[in-house]
Design a protein around this motif. Structure first.
Motif, mmCIF file in Angstrom:
data_model
loop_
_atom_site.group_PDB
_atom_site.id
_atom_site.type_symbol
_atom_site.label_atom_id
_atom_site.label_comp_id
_atom_site.label_asym_id
_atom_site.label_seq_id
_atom_site.Cartn_x
_atom_site.Cartn_y
_atom_site.Cartn_z
ATOM 1 N N PHE A 38 0.832 -1.202 0.000
ATOM 2 C CA PHE A 38 0.000 0.000 0.000
ATOM 3 C C PHE A 38 0.869 1.255 0.000
ATOM 4 O O PHE A 38 0.600 2.214 -0.725
ATOM 5 C CB PHE A 38 -0.931 -0.011 1.215
ATOM 6 N N ARG A 39 1.931 1.258 0.824
ATOM 7 C CA ARG A 39 2.829 2.412 0.873
ATOM 8 C C ARG A 39 3.506 2.641 -0.471
ATOM 9 O O ARG A 39 3.733 3.783 -0.875
ATOM 10 C CB ARG A 39 3.883 2.229 1.965
ATOM 11 N N SER A 40 3.850 1.568 -1.161
ATOM 12 C CA SER A 40 4.505 1.721 -2.464
ATOM 13 C C SER A 40 3.573 2.417 -3.456
ATOM 14 O O SER A 40 4.014 3.224 -4.278
ATOM 15 C CB SER A 40 4.932 0.352 -3.004
ATOM 16 N N ASN A 88 -1.323 16.781 -3.424
ATOM 17 C CA ASN A 88 -1.360 15.648 -2.502
ATOM 18 C C ASN A 88 -2.743 15.004 -2.393
ATOM 19 O O ASN A 88 -2.943 14.070 -1.634
ATOM 20 C CB ASN A 88 -0.873 16.067 -1.112
ATOM 21 N N GLU A 89 -3.711 15.514 -3.168
ATOM 22 C CA GLU A 89 -5.055 14.955 -3.116
ATOM 23 C C GLU A 89 -5.116 13.497 -3.568
ATOM 24 O O GLU A 89 -5.814 12.689 -2.947
ATOM 25 C CB GLU A 89 -6.006 15.819 -3.949
ATOM 26 N N PRO A 90 -4.425 13.111 -4.666
ATOM 27 C CA PRO A 90 -4.470 11.686 -5.063
ATOM 28 C C PRO A 90 -3.949 10.761 -3.966
ATOM 29 O O PRO A 90 -4.550 9.719 -3.678
ATOM 30 C CB PRO A 90 -3.562 11.648 -6.299
ATOM 31 N N GLU A 91 -2.852 11.164 -3.357
ATOM 32 C CA GLU A 91 -2.256 10.343 -2.294
ATOM 33 C C GLU A 91 -3.192 10.242 -1.094
ATOM 34 O O GLU A 91 -3.386 9.161 -0.528
ATOM 35 C CB GLU A 91 -0.920 10.966 -1.882
ATOM 36 N N GLN A 92 -3.791 11.377 -0.708
ATOM 37 C CA GLN A 92 -4.704 11.375 0.430
ATOM 38 C C GLN A 92 -5.966 10.566 0.138
ATOM 39 O O GLN A 92 -6.507 9.889 1.019
ATOM 40 C CB GLN A 92 -5.086 12.819 0.792
ATOM 41 N N LYS A 105 -7.331 7.159 2.271
ATOM 42 C CA LYS A 105 -8.644 7.016 2.906
ATOM 43 C C LYS A 105 -9.183 5.591 2.799
ATOM 44 O O LYS A 105 -10.026 5.174 3.594
ATOM 45 C CB LYS A 105 -9.623 7.986 2.261
ATOM 46 N N SER A 106 -8.691 4.856 1.823
ATOM 47 C CA SER A 106 -9.199 3.494 1.616
ATOM 48 C C SER A 106 -8.359 2.427 2.310
ATOM 49 O O SER A 106 -8.675 1.239 2.228
ATOM 50 C CB SER A 106 -9.245 3.188 0.110
ATOM 51 N N LYS A 107 -7.291 2.835 2.995
ATOM 52 C CA LYS A 107 -6.365 1.839 3.543
ATOM 53 C C LYS A 107 -6.991 0.995 4.661
ATOM 54 O O LYS A 107 -6.647 -0.170 4.834
ATOM 55 C CB LYS A 107 -5.086 2.501 4.050
ATOM 56 N N ASP A 136 -6.899 -5.488 -5.454
ATOM 57 C CA ASP A 136 -7.892 -4.463 -5.100
ATOM 58 C C ASP A 136 -7.211 -3.107 -4.875
ATOM 59 O O ASP A 136 -7.734 -2.063 -5.291
ATOM 60 C CB ASP A 136 -8.655 -4.870 -3.842
ATOM 61 N N ILE A 137 -6.070 -3.128 -4.201
ATOM 62 C CA ILE A 137 -5.312 -1.893 -3.977
ATOM 63 C C ILE A 137 -4.872 -1.298 -5.311
ATOM 64 O O ILE A 137 -4.958 -0.088 -5.546
ATOM 65 C CB ILE A 137 -4.089 -2.145 -3.069
#
Length: 347
Positions: free
Chosen positions: A270-272, A285-289, A293-295, A331-332
């Motif tokens: 997930f971090r990658s 930073n919106e895409p990353e945030q 939210k789904s983590k 899924d990720i």
């Protein structure tokens, strides 16, 4: 927090930290109030937590840098905002980095305030102060996310690292206790901590010889040498050490089975993906945030399954767990691709 001292106990697999809060605190540092002892596993967990929340530190550093030449109240509000994070009070490394960033920002603001009447050079002084803050947060980030295994070091590219490791001695009863003073980015701590972890894994990392010719495969070890203070092109401070990384023959290792620690496997994956979004959209930073939210749903799924295995006393190294890991990673990846596609089309 003025300073952080550390002492690594490889036998007990613990690290004792001493917090020096101000100048008057040094003589009374050995007290329950100032001492924190953490197990190796707790340190690894704290670092992983901080990595997940590090974007907040970058954002705060950027805001502090921009607020340096402006009104005092917004500047202090941003400092308070950084220190109000929930992780600040529960995570020693978050606490240390927050203090380091805030103290650095206050020092740079003081320099700017003292230069306000230097009409010709004022702008360059402000830009230099901003640059110093950005450099510090980049140094912290590089240290926190560094690949401390050094396994990818090329045979033709030896790496030389110089840093200062001042040592403090405290008299406790009939013995002297030796503590190392941590630097601003905690580079020397993570360096020493990784050495201790490698020793725990039976790796003789420090080895100045290279006569291990009976094994195949290639990893990297390093040679430690002290440079004389009078030699040119080297750090002239006391206790400065030069670490030269040289390729040498090492035994090949089997890859870690992802099913051995399924939760960590998903966390790393997930971090990658969040890091890829950070690289692809550096100014947004919106895409990353949005991905972050789904983590919870991904983490919850694997944690629940691992908990079931624990209750049933069943090993996680099995085909069913491997299948589940593949499903969650897929899924990720779908979530990642959807977000990536969404923001690419917005530009």
């Amino acid at each position: 927090m003025r300073e952080l001292l550390y002492q690594i106990n490889e036998h007990l697999k613990t690290v004792t930290f001493i917090i020096i809060r101000d100048n008057n605190d040094k003589s009374e540092a050995i007290s329950d109030y100032n001492i924190i002892t953490l197990k190796f596993d707790d340190i690894i967990k704290s670092v992983e937590e901080l990595k997940l929340d590090f974007q907040r530190y970058e954002d705060s550093a950027s805001k502090l840098a921009e607020l340096i030449p402006r009104a005092e109240k917004p500047f202090k509000n941003e400092v308070d905002e950084l220190k109000s994070l929930s992780i600040y009070n529960s995570n020693l490394f978050a606490h240390y980095y927050s203090n380091t960033l805030c103290n650095n920002a206050f020092n740079e603001r003081k320099i700017v305030n003292n230069s306000i009447f230097h009409l010709i050079t004022f702008r360059s002084i402000v830009n230099k102060s901003k640059s110093n803050i950005y450099s510090l947060v980049n140094c912290i980030k590089d240290t926190l996310f560094a690949n401390w295994s050094f396994k990818n070091q090329g045979e033709d590219n030896p790496l030389c690292i110089e840093f200062n490791k001042p040592i403090r001695y405290y008299r406790i009863g009939n013995r002297n206790e030796e503590y190392i003073v941590a630097d601003a980015a905690l580079f020397n701590f993570f360096f020493d901590f990784k050495k201790a972890l490698n020793k725990e894994q039976d790796e003789d990392i420090i080895n100045c010889s290279s006569d291990d010719n009976d094994s195949d495969g290639s990893y990297t070890s390093y040679d430690v040498s002290r440079e004389s203070s009078y030699e040119n092109n080297h750090c002239k401070q006391i206790e400065c050490q030069t670490f030269l990384f040289i390729p040498r023959k090492r035994k090949k290792r089997a890859k870690n089975d992802p099913c051995k620690d399924p939760v960590k496997t998903i966390q790393c994956y997930f971090r990658s993906k969040t890091h890829k979004l950070h690289i692809q959209f550096p100014n947004n930073n919106e895409p990353e945030q949005e991905l972050k939210k789904s983590k919870k749903k991904f983490y919850k799924k694997i944690k629940n399954k691992v908990e079931e295995y624990k209750i049933e006393k069943q090993s996680t190294i099995c085909p069913e767990m491997k299948k589940l890991l593949d499903e969650i990673e897929n899924d990720i990846n779908k979530e990642f691709e959807n977000i990536k596609y969404k923001y690419e089309n917005m530009n």
